[in-house]
Design a protein around this motif. Structure first.
Motif, PDB file in Angstrom:
ATOM      1  N   PHE A  99       2.264   3.007   4.388  1.00  0.00           N
ATOM      2  CA  PHE A  99       2.045   2.026   3.328  1.00  0.00           C
ATOM      3  C   PHE A  99       1.482   2.637   2.054  1.00  0.00           C
ATOM      4  O   PHE A  99       1.663   2.100   0.979  1.00  0.00           O
ATOM      5  N   GLU A 100       0.799   3.773   2.160  1.00  0.00           N
ATOM      6  CA  GLU A 100       0.188   4.356   0.968  1.00  0.00           C
ATOM      7  C   GLU A 100       1.063   5.407   0.308  1.00  0.00           C
ATOM      8  O   GLU A 100       0.952   5.655  -0.880  1.00  0.00           O
ATOM      9  N   ARG A 101       1.907   6.090   1.072  1.00  0.00           N
ATOM     10  CA  ARG A 101       2.623   7.223   0.515  1.00  0.00           C
ATOM     11  C   ARG A 101       4.114   6.966   0.325  1.00  0.00           C
ATOM     12  O   ARG A 101       4.832   7.850  -0.114  1.00  0.00           O
ATOM     13  N   HIS A 102       4.584   5.809   0.701  1.00  0.00           N
ATOM     14  CA  HIS A 102       6.011   5.543   0.545  1.00  0.00           C
ATOM     15  C   HIS A 102       6.217   4.217  -0.177  1.00  0.00           C
ATOM     16  O   HIS A 102       5.550   3.244   0.114  1.00  0.00           O
ATOM     17  N   VAL A 103       7.122   4.260  -1.145  1.00  0.00           N
ATOM     18  CA  VAL A 103       7.494   3.031  -1.833  1.00  0.00           C
ATOM     19  C   VAL A 103       8.874   2.660  -1.311  1.00  0.00           C
ATOM     20  O   VAL A 103       9.794   3.462  -1.378  1.00  0.00           O
ATOM     21  N   PHE A 104       8.991   1.505  -0.737  1.00  0.00           N
ATOM     22  CA  PHE A 104      10.293   1.122  -0.197  1.00  0.00           C
ATOM     23  C   PHE A 104      10.449  -0.382  -0.309  1.00  0.00           C
ATOM     24  O   PHE A 104       9.467  -1.116  -0.506  1.00  0.00           O
ATOM     25  N   ARG A 105      11.690  -0.825  -0.189  1.00  0.00           N
ATOM     26  CA  ARG A 105      11.938  -2.242  -0.309  1.00  0.00           C
ATOM     27  C   ARG A 105      11.345  -2.969   0.906  1.00  0.00           C
ATOM     28  O   ARG A 105      11.437  -2.473   2.023  1.00  0.00           O
ATOM     29  N   GLY A 106      10.718  -4.110   0.679  1.00  0.00           N
ATOM     30  CA  GLY A 106      10.147  -4.876   1.779  1.00  0.00           C
ATOM     31  C   GLY A 106       8.781  -4.369   2.218  1.00  0.00           C
ATOM     32  O   GLY A 106       8.293  -4.729   3.283  1.00  0.00           O
ATOM     33  N   ARG A 107       8.152  -3.532   1.399  1.00  0.00           N
ATOM     34  CA  ARG A 107       6.858  -2.966   1.793  1.00  0.00           C
ATOM     35  C   ARG A 107       5.798  -4.072   1.923  1.00  0.00           C
ATOM     36  O   ARG A 107       5.067  -4.131   2.915  1.00  0.00           O
ATOM     37  N   GLU A 108       5.744  -4.942   0.917  1.00  0.00           N
ATOM     38  CA  GLU A 108       4.795  -6.047   0.944  1.00  0.00           C
ATOM     39  C   GLU A 108       4.985  -6.907   2.190  1.00  0.00           C
ATOM     40  O   GLU A 108       4.039  -7.310   2.848  1.00  0.00           O
ATOM     41  N   PHE A 109       6.266  -7.161   2.483  1.00  0.00           N
ATOM     42  CA  PHE A 109       6.604  -8.020   3.608  1.00  0.00           C
ATOM     43  C   PHE A 109       6.155  -7.371   4.924  1.00  0.00           C
ATOM     44  O   PHE A 109       5.538  -8.015   5.775  1.00  0.00           O
ATOM     45  N   LEU A 110       6.440  -6.069   5.061  1.00  0.00           N
ATOM     46  CA  LEU A 110       6.028  -5.377   6.283  1.00  0.00           C
ATOM     47  C   LEU A 110       4.511  -5.343   6.404  1.00  0.00           C
ATOM     48  O   LEU A 110       3.963  -5.450   7.502  1.00  0.00           O
ATOM     49  N   PHE A 111       3.836  -5.218   5.255  1.00  0.00           N
ATOM     50  CA  PHE A 111       2.374  -5.208   5.293  1.00  0.00           C
ATOM     51  C   PHE A 111       1.852  -6.549   5.822  1.00  0.00           C
ATOM     52  O   PHE A 111       0.908  -6.609   6.611  1.00  0.00           O
ATOM     53  N   MET A 112       2.509  -7.626   5.403  1.00  0.00           N
ATOM     54  CA  MET A 112       2.099  -8.940   5.880  1.00  0.00           C
ATOM     55  C   MET A 112       2.356  -9.077   7.388  1.00  0.00           C
ATOM     56  O   MET A 112       1.531  -9.613   8.117  1.00  0.00           O
ATOM     57  N   LEU A 113       3.513  -8.540   7.828  1.00  0.00           N
ATOM     58  CA  LEU A 113       3.796  -8.578   9.270  1.00  0.00           C
ATOM     59  C   LEU A 113       2.730  -7.802  10.044  1.00  0.00           C
ATOM     60  O   LEU A 113       2.310  -8.193  11.131  1.00  0.00           O
ATOM     61  N   MET A 114       2.280  -6.704   9.422  1.00  0.00           N
ATOM     62  CA  MET A 114       1.277  -5.869  10.067  1.00  0.00           C
ATOM     63  C   MET A 114      -0.013  -6.665  10.316  1.00  0.00           C
ATOM     64  O   MET A 114      -0.729  -6.417  11.286  1.00  0.00           O
TER      65      MET A 114
END
Lengths: 288, 285
Positions: free
Chosen positions: B101-116
């Motif tokens: 989450f800190e070192r990669h910018v990718f599509r759906g990052r926010e969404f995956l963070f919420m799933l986390m």
């Protein structure tokens, strides 16, 4: 391989444990729970799609009343926790300074480091018929015989509030810490009194802390099994108790799963409503 | 309301009294648990019969102290075993999650963070039963179709570890991610300019920076696992961890031996708490 390929490889390597964790331990189990809740045994080892488990929930008063009771008592416990914790959080955040401030804050955290079981056992020692409070009351002459203070709703609420206090005090202190004294003074200068200052200055500022505290407390209370069972006794009528009974005692996994799904829906709806009404997001509330 | 505003001394005293009362309320149950561990009586209650260490060391005469209580000691061992593996697993995944989450910018990052974050808003009992159901269905399929008998998929310690791991990872991820976010990236760039490879930078710059967070987080994960009850309850079989054993004993009726275990538990977690506070206060450079 060039740099870009490296980056991609690392990305997939990092995504793998994350994906395995969430898919194998969260998504598949919950989908499985849903599918079991939506089936009915028609013959030995043969199942068919059915809403019978949910129907059983709505037609058996014991089930839906326990559900409703758990929800209402959790909301009540959350409100009580907020009311009790707010003055303390204010005292720590706004009145104390320096060492005594951090000391009192650390003191608030102590119960967290102690197992919930030990905390609840402490309340049992205090409240039971032969307990400390009962003995002290007799000795002081306020009552004639032993008093049983366990195994009623007040005891359950007390235990739930006690276990939840920390999760309310910490976000409240964090939120109130950032409120500048000048704002409060300005409110008084402009003719406000304590009540209107609280209503129009303090509470709006502390809202993020209030919401995150309430969400965590509500979740913990709703899903608690230990405290209601030990402090409420056999008739604690807590919904998680029903889930346990269906799963472990009666071995009726279909009905138990349906209960699990319902509890999950209830908690999601309440958390969603709380976020919605206060204009907060889940990431913003939990990930601070 | 704040010190700079005038207020009557009566209301100030009342307020202080309320806060004092709050702390009495907070500490009372812990104090009685500790004190009655030393009461020379068969029950953890008043009257005080005198000081004794029987509940720690006695063997026989109707009293069994903690250190002589085989099943109790065994369950402490089980808890330590479970907590060790939960800590190792959740710290590893938390670290990879933090880098993701800190070192990669990718599509759906926010969404995956919420799933986390989801495991935090699922009640522990539900996490427990859902994992119980899924592993049981998997075990049934393996047995019916492939004649494989994987007993670890039935209730037992492996499932307990997985169940606790499922939500402790979220908390650990939050802590490690927060620490990784604060690193000064120029340190890593400097190391790279000086000729260090990716691995060397990771081992000599980034991981040492994360160490205090990993230590503190490991302690929290260990304690959360050691003290977990709701998820564990649904997944145990015969080897029960300490909290489950204590719960069963509490329902049967308790002796001050339970106070003695509780006191040991409080002391142990108090020490760990102290270490974690110190670890976060003085980050080694």
């Amino acid at each position: 391989m060039n740099h870009g390929d490296h980056q991609k490889l690392f990305f997939w390597l990092l995504l793998a444990p994350f994906a395995l964790w969430l898919i194998l331990l969260i998504f598949i189990p919950h989908l499985d729970m849903l599918s079991i809740a939506l089936r009915e045994r028609v013959a030995p080892r043969e199942y068919a799609f059915s809403l019978a488990n949910f129907q059983a929930f709505f037609t058996e008063p014991l089930y839906w009343r326990t559900f409703l009771r758990t929800a209402l008592m959790s909301i009540l416990a959350t409100a009580l926790t907020l009311l009790i914790a707010f003055p303390v959080a204010w005292y720590i955040a706004k009145i104390l300074r320096g060492r005594s401030k951090s000391l009192l804050f650390l003191l608030c955290l102590i119960p967290f480091w102690v197992s919930e079981l030990v905390r609840t056992y402490g309340w049992m020692i205090l409240l039971r018929e032969t307990g400390v409070v009962s003995r002290v009351l007799q000795w002081s002459g306020l009552v004639d015989g032993p008093v049983e203070m366990l195994y009623n709703d007040a005891a359950i609420l007390l235990g739930l509030v006690y276990n939840a206090l920390l999760f309310m005090v910490v976000p409240l202190v964090t939120a109130l810490d950032s409120l500048s004294d000048e704002l409060v003074e300005a409110s008084y200068d402009l003719g406000g009194n304590s009540l209107s200052t609280l209503r129009f200055v303090v509470i709006p500022h502390a809202m993020p802390g209030i919401v995150s505290g309430c969400i965590i407390v509500f979740m913990l209370t709703l899903g608690n099994y230990l405290t209601p069972t030990l402090l409420g006794g056999k008739d604690s009528l807590w919904f998680t108790g029903q889930i346990y009974t269906q799963f472990i005692t009666r071995f009726n996994w279909e009905l138990g799963s349906a209960f699990g799904v319902l509890l999950l829906i209830l908690s999601s709806v309440i958390v969603w409503l709380g976020l919605r009404l206060s204009g907060q997001t889940l990431s913003g509330t939990l990930a601070r | 309301m704040i010190p700079s505003l005038p207020r009557s001394s009566a209301s100030a005293a009342l307020y202080t009294a309320y806060v004092a009362l709050f702390f009495v309320f907070l500490l009372a149950p812990l104090v009685v648990v500790g004190v009655f561990a030393f009461n020379d009586s068969l029950f953890a209650s008043l009257p005080w019969q005198g000081f004794t260490l029987d509940w720690f060391t006695a063997a026989g005469d109707g009293r069994t102290g903690v250190f002589r209580d085989g099943p109790l000691l065994e369950s402490i061992g089980v808890s330590l075993f479970v907590a060790f593996w939960v800590t190792v697993l959740s710290l590893s995944v938390a670290t990879t999650n933090a880098f993701l989450f800190e070192r990669h910018v990718f599509r759906g990052r926010e969404f995956l963070f919420m799933l986390m974050l989801l495991p935090l808003v699922i009640p522990g009992v539900i996490l427990g039963i859902s994992i119980l159901i899924a592993s049981n269905s998997l075990a049934n399929v393996l047995e019916d179709r492939f004649l494989l008998e994987w007993d670890w998929l039935r209730p037992g310690l492996v499932l307990v570890i997985l169940g606790q791991f499922s939500f402790i990872t979220t908390i650990a991820t939050l802590v490690v991610t927060a620490r990784l976010r604060k690193i000064d990236r120029s340190l890593e760039e400097a190391a790279r300019d000086l000729g260090a490879g990716h691995l060397a930078v990771l081992l000599t710059v980034t991981l040492p920076w994360l160490r205090p967070a990993l230590l503190a987080c490991g302690i929290v994960a260990f304690l959360m696992s050691f003290e977990n009850f709701n998820t564990t309850l649904m997944l145990v079989s015969s080897d029960s961890p300490l909290t489950i054993t204590l719960f069963d004993r509490l329902r049967e009726g308790s002796t001050p031996a339970l106070n003695a275990v509780s006191l040991l538990l409080m002391t142990g977690s108090g020490l760990l708490a102290l270490i974690s506070v110190l670890a976060q206060r003085n980050p080694p450079r």
